[in-house]
Write a protein that holds these residues in place. Structure first.
Motif, mmCIF file in Angstrom:
data_model
loop_
_atom_site.group_PDB
_atom_site.id
_atom_site.type_symbol
_atom_site.label_atom_id
_atom_site.label_comp_id
_atom_site.label_asym_id
_atom_site.label_seq_id
_atom_site.Cartn_x
_atom_site.Cartn_y
_atom_site.Cartn_z
ATOM 1 N N GLU A 98 0.821 -1.211 0.000
ATOM 2 C CA GLU A 98 0.000 0.000 0.000
ATOM 3 C C GLU A 98 0.856 1.262 0.000
ATOM 4 O OE1 GLU A 98 -2.491 -0.620 3.379
ATOM 5 O OE2 GLU A 98 -4.036 -1.704 2.238
ATOM 6 N N SER A 99 1.972 1.222 0.684
ATOM 7 C CA SER A 99 2.866 2.382 0.695
ATOM 8 C C SER A 99 3.472 2.626 -0.694
ATOM 9 C CB SER A 99 3.981 2.196 1.727
ATOM 10 O OG SER A 99 4.863 1.151 1.346
ATOM 11 N N LEU A 100 3.830 1.546 -1.387
ATOM 12 C CA LEU A 100 4.340 1.661 -2.761
ATOM 13 C C LEU A 100 3.264 2.194 -3.700
ATOM 14 C CD1 LEU A 100 6.346 -1.681 -3.124
ATOM 15 C CD2 LEU A 100 7.305 0.623 -2.959
ATOM 16 N N ALA A 101 2.043 1.720 -3.513
ATOM 17 C CA ALA A 101 0.939 2.166 -4.358
ATOM 18 C C ALA A 101 0.678 3.655 -4.182
ATOM 19 C CB ALA A 101 -0.323 1.362 -4.035
ATOM 20 N N ALA A 102 0.739 4.136 -2.937
ATOM 21 C CA ALA A 102 0.522 5.562 -2.673
ATOM 22 C C ALA A 102 1.615 6.404 -3.324
ATOM 23 C CB ALA A 102 0.481 5.810 -1.169
ATOM 24 N N LYS A 103 2.863 5.926 -3.220
ATOM 25 C CA LYS A 103 3.976 6.632 -3.845
ATOM 26 C C LYS A 103 3.818 6.670 -5.356
ATOM 27 C CE LYS A 103 8.024 8.612 -3.926
ATOM 28 N NZ LYS A 103 8.206 9.996 -3.416
ATOM 29 N N ARG A 104 3.416 5.555 -5.941
ATOM 30 C CA ARG A 104 3.235 5.495 -7.398
ATOM 31 C C ARG A 104 2.134 6.458 -7.846
ATOM 32 N NH1 ARG A 104 2.410 -0.297 -10.141
ATOM 33 N NH2 ARG A 104 4.421 -0.579 -9.088
ATOM 34 N N LYS A 105 1.082 6.530 -7.080
ATOM 35 C CA LYS A 105 -0.025 7.429 -7.427
ATOM 36 C C LYS A 105 0.426 8.881 -7.451
ATOM 37 C CE LYS A 105 -4.892 8.251 -6.323
ATOM 38 N NZ LYS A 105 -6.007 7.891 -5.409
ATOM 39 N N GLU A 106 1.265 9.266 -6.511
ATOM 40 C CA GLU A 106 1.802 10.626 -6.479
ATOM 41 C C GLU A 106 2.629 10.912 -7.735
ATOM 42 O OE1 GLU A 106 4.056 11.188 -2.966
ATOM 43 O OE2 GLU A 106 2.389 10.847 -1.592
ATOM 44 N N ILE A 107 3.466 9.957 -8.094
ATOM 45 C CA ILE A 107 4.310 10.119 -9.283
ATOM 46 C C ILE A 107 3.456 10.236 -10.535
ATOM 47 C CG2 ILE A 107 6.121 9.060 -10.687
ATOM 48 C CD1 ILE A 107 6.991 7.590 -8.073
ATOM 49 N N GLN A 108 2.436 9.403 -10.637
ATOM 50 C CA GLN A 108 1.554 9.432 -11.806
ATOM 51 C C GLN A 108 0.849 10.771 -11.948
ATOM 52 O OE1 GLN A 108 -0.747 5.950 -10.787
ATOM 53 N NE2 GLN A 108 0.440 4.601 -12.126
ATOM 54 N N LYS A 109 0.468 11.370 -10.830
ATOM 55 C CA LYS A 109 -0.182 12.679 -10.882
ATOM 56 C C LYS A 109 0.770 13.740 -11.414
ATOM 57 C CE LYS A 109 -3.638 12.138 -7.192
ATOM 58 N NZ LYS A 109 -4.065 12.596 -5.837
ATOM 59 N N GLU A 110 2.016 13.715 -10.938
ATOM 60 C CA GLU A 110 2.987 14.693 -11.428
ATOM 61 C C GLU A 110 3.314 14.460 -12.898
ATOM 62 O OE1 GLU A 110 7.390 16.612 -10.435
ATOM 63 O OE2 GLU A 110 6.511 15.141 -9.059
ATOM 64 N N LEU A 111 3.420 13.207 -13.291
ATOM 65 C CA LEU A 111 3.672 12.904 -14.704
ATOM 66 C C LEU A 111 2.557 13.440 -15.593
ATOM 67 C CD1 LEU A 111 5.019 9.232 -14.497
ATOM 68 C CD2 LEU A 111 6.275 11.229 -15.318
ATOM 69 N N GLU A 112 1.332 13.338 -15.125
ATOM 70 C CA GLU A 112 0.194 13.835 -15.898
ATOM 71 C C GLU A 112 0.277 15.346 -16.083
ATOM 72 O OE1 GLU A 112 -4.721 13.597 -15.855
ATOM 73 O OE2 GLU A 112 -3.551 12.810 -14.168
ATOM 74 N N LEU A 113 0.649 16.061 -15.046
ATOM 75 C CA LEU A 113 0.771 17.512 -15.127
ATOM 76 C C LEU A 113 1.904 17.921 -16.065
ATOM 77 C CD1 LEU A 113 0.282 18.468 -11.365
ATOM 78 C CD2 LEU A 113 -1.350 18.812 -13.224
ATOM 79 N N ILE A 114 3.036 17.244 -15.943
ATOM 80 C CA ILE A 114 4.183 17.567 -16.795
ATOM 81 C C ILE A 114 3.875 17.258 -18.256
ATOM 82 C CG2 ILE A 114 6.567 16.942 -17.336
ATOM 83 C CD1 ILE A 114 7.018 16.533 -14.360
ATOM 84 N N GLN A 115 3.192 16.145 -18.512
ATOM 85 C CA GLN A 115 2.872 15.784 -19.882
ATOM 86 C C GLN A 115 1.940 16.811 -20.523
ATOM 87 O OE1 GLN A 115 4.017 14.155 -22.109
ATOM 88 N NE2 GLN A 115 2.440 13.694 -23.623
ATOM 89 N N ALA A 116 1.029 17.371 -19.760
ATOM 90 C CA ALA A 116 0.131 18.406 -20.305
ATOM 91 C C ALA A 116 0.950 19.603 -20.775
ATOM 92 C CB ALA A 116 -0.887 18.815 -19.253
ATOM 93 N N GLN A 117 1.942 20.003 -19.988
ATOM 94 C CA GLN A 117 2.812 21.116 -20.374
ATOM 95 C C GLN A 117 3.677 20.732 -21.570
ATOM 96 O OE1 GLN A 117 4.573 21.396 -16.384
ATOM 97 N NE2 GLN A 117 3.747 23.462 -16.214
ATOM 98 N N ARG A 118 4.147 19.510 -21.563
ATOM 99 C CA ARG A 118 4.999 19.029 -22.654
ATOM 100 C C ARG A 118 4.248 19.020 -23.981
ATOM 101 N NH1 ARG A 118 5.950 13.771 -24.601
ATOM 102 N NH2 ARG A 118 7.971 13.541 -25.640
ATOM 103 N N GLU A 119 3.004 18.566 -23.955
ATOM 104 C CA GLU A 119 2.204 18.519 -25.178
ATOM 105 C C GLU A 119 1.970 19.916 -25.743
ATOM 106 O OE1 GLU A 119 -1.376 16.336 -24.436
ATOM 107 O OE2 GLU A 119 -0.450 14.417 -24.970
#
Length: 418
Positions: A359-380
């Motif tokens: 569960e701790s790994l899953a929470a960490k992954r979710k945080e990373i995925q959220k930041e990746l989504e924000l960065i990708q929007a800017q990148r596009e």
């Protein structure tokens, strides 16, 4: 031409919800109405003793099988010519994979992202079995994108006979295509020799494609007129798809952005949340890291697209080897997994501790995925702005043509790609 079956009304804003598509052998609606009327009339006939005569079954169209939006799939089979002149095509395919998956990851069907499966075939290699028309399946339909990438990087060219009809036929028969018209099922075949080579006529493959409701697109590597002279348009016409041509030796238009380095930093942290279980887990973890390195060495832009895909759990899911994905798919996984399958770092932990660790790994992954989504929007936005600055015609490559075709054809099944 396909006949659309509208299952939902238009939304107030004009958005078309998921629809199904069937393939009709009838050339126009008038003929279709006559056939329907004839069948209806036949069903009312009776024998002299009063026993009804059953209507003759009409099998021109495949059976209509509805799938709920949450169960929709996009199945893409890529058939590549690997003869001596196709090094450029293979290079473009390696770079195109993550761009294509990223594009399909934006697809929407009544609020759901369809499940994406990719299959890979090669044809034209003289070392492949002559009895199979020098055709070989590289991967069946799979969601294991790391495996597809690995196999693409293994492809090399070798002289041989290119039998388009054979590779189409093999892929249509060997692969597990979904039933029904609600899935977008598509073949892309690319090459540069005469489409009519080989003993198996392409029309035999087209008949199966129509029966299974699979769209066939043909991509000629070379001049358009030469592609027409070598009959590549015929495969698309009978396969209800599109014919196009590309410069397979052209450099791919990949735009480097100021956001890429941050993506690569996040990718390292993201990888640390993947903990394999069992032998497959150990092998797949290595494969994940190798795919990262291969794509980065080829092109930073392609590697960035790969990171974007890895950041979307709807696209990059590894339940078969990763603890976090397996636990999300089955909340009792932590209690079911065999101790011998666990990594040494947690094998001595209690089941409650294993659950907390996952569960701790899953929470960490979710945080990373959220930041990746924000960065990708800017990148596009950056990439679109850079491409808008360029003047003149855009060179047609595997990436540009597949993107155009995928966007247009997905709409036939009500799957929207913005």
């Amino acid at each position: 031409m396909p006949t659309r079956l509208i299952k939902s009304s238009l939304l107030a804003g004009g958005l078309l919800l998921c629809t199904g598509i069937i393939y009709s052998s009838v050339g126009n609606s008038t003929k279709s109405r006559k056939k329907t009327a004839s069948a209806a009339s036949e069903s009312t006939r009776i024998k002299s003793n009063g026993t009804p005569i059953p209507a003759n079954p009409v099998n021109d169209n495949p059976k209509r099988i509805s799938a709920p939006p949450s169960a929709r799939k996009i199945q893409v089979a890529i058939l590549l010519d690997v003869s001596n002149s196709m090094d450029g095509l293979i290079s473009q395919a390696k770079a195109q994979l993550w761009n294509m998956v990223s594009l399909l990851g934006k697809s929407n069907c009544d609020g759901y992202t369809p499940k994406i499966e990719i299959a890979l075939y090669e044809y034209g290699r003289s070392s492949n079995k002559p009895s199979a028309g020098y055709v070989q399946q590289i991967t069946p339909f799979t969601t294991d994108l790391d495996e597809v990438s690995k196999q693409l990087f293994r492809l090399t060219t070798m002289g041989g006979d290119e039998y388009c009809g054979q590779v189409m036929y093999n892929s249509l028969n060997d692969l597990k295509w979904e039933d029904g018209p609600d899935h977008y099922k598509v073949i892309f075949i690319a090459g540069n020799e005469d489409f009519l080579q080989g003993n198996l006529p392409f029309t035999k493959a087209c008949a199966i494609a129509k029966q299974k409701q699979v769209v066939v697109n043909t991509i000629y590597c070379g001049d358009r007129l030469q592609g027409l002279n070598e009959h590549w348009n015929l495969g698309a016409e009978c396969g209800n798809g599109s014919f196009t041509h590309i410069n397979s030796n052209a450099a791919i238009d990949l735009v480097a952005t100021p956001y890429d380095d941050r993506l690569f930093e996040l990718n390292k942290v993201l990888n640390a949340t993947y903990i394999g279980y069992g032998q497959l887990g150990r092998e797949s973890k290595v494969k994940q890291e190798e795919a990262d390195a291969q794509n980065y060495a080829m092109s930073k832009s392609a590697a960035a697209e790969r990171v974007v895909v890895k950041g979307k759990k709807s696209l990059y899911s590894n339940t078969q080897w990763d603890l976090v994905d397996a636990q999300e798919a089955d909340p009792q996984f932590y209690n079911k997994v065999a101790p011998s399958a666990l990594p040494e770092s947690i094998i001595s932990k209690s089941r409650a501790e294993i659950k907390a660790y996952i569960e701790s790994l899953a929470a960490k992954r979710k945080e990373i995925q959220k930041e990746l989504e924000l960065i990708q929007a800017q990148r596009e936005k950056f990439i679109l702005a850079e491409k808008a600055k360029k003047t003149g015609s855009v060179e047609q490559t595997l990436a540009t043509e597949m993107e155009k075709i995928l966007r247009e054809q997905a709409r036939r099944t009500g799957i929207q790609i913005p």
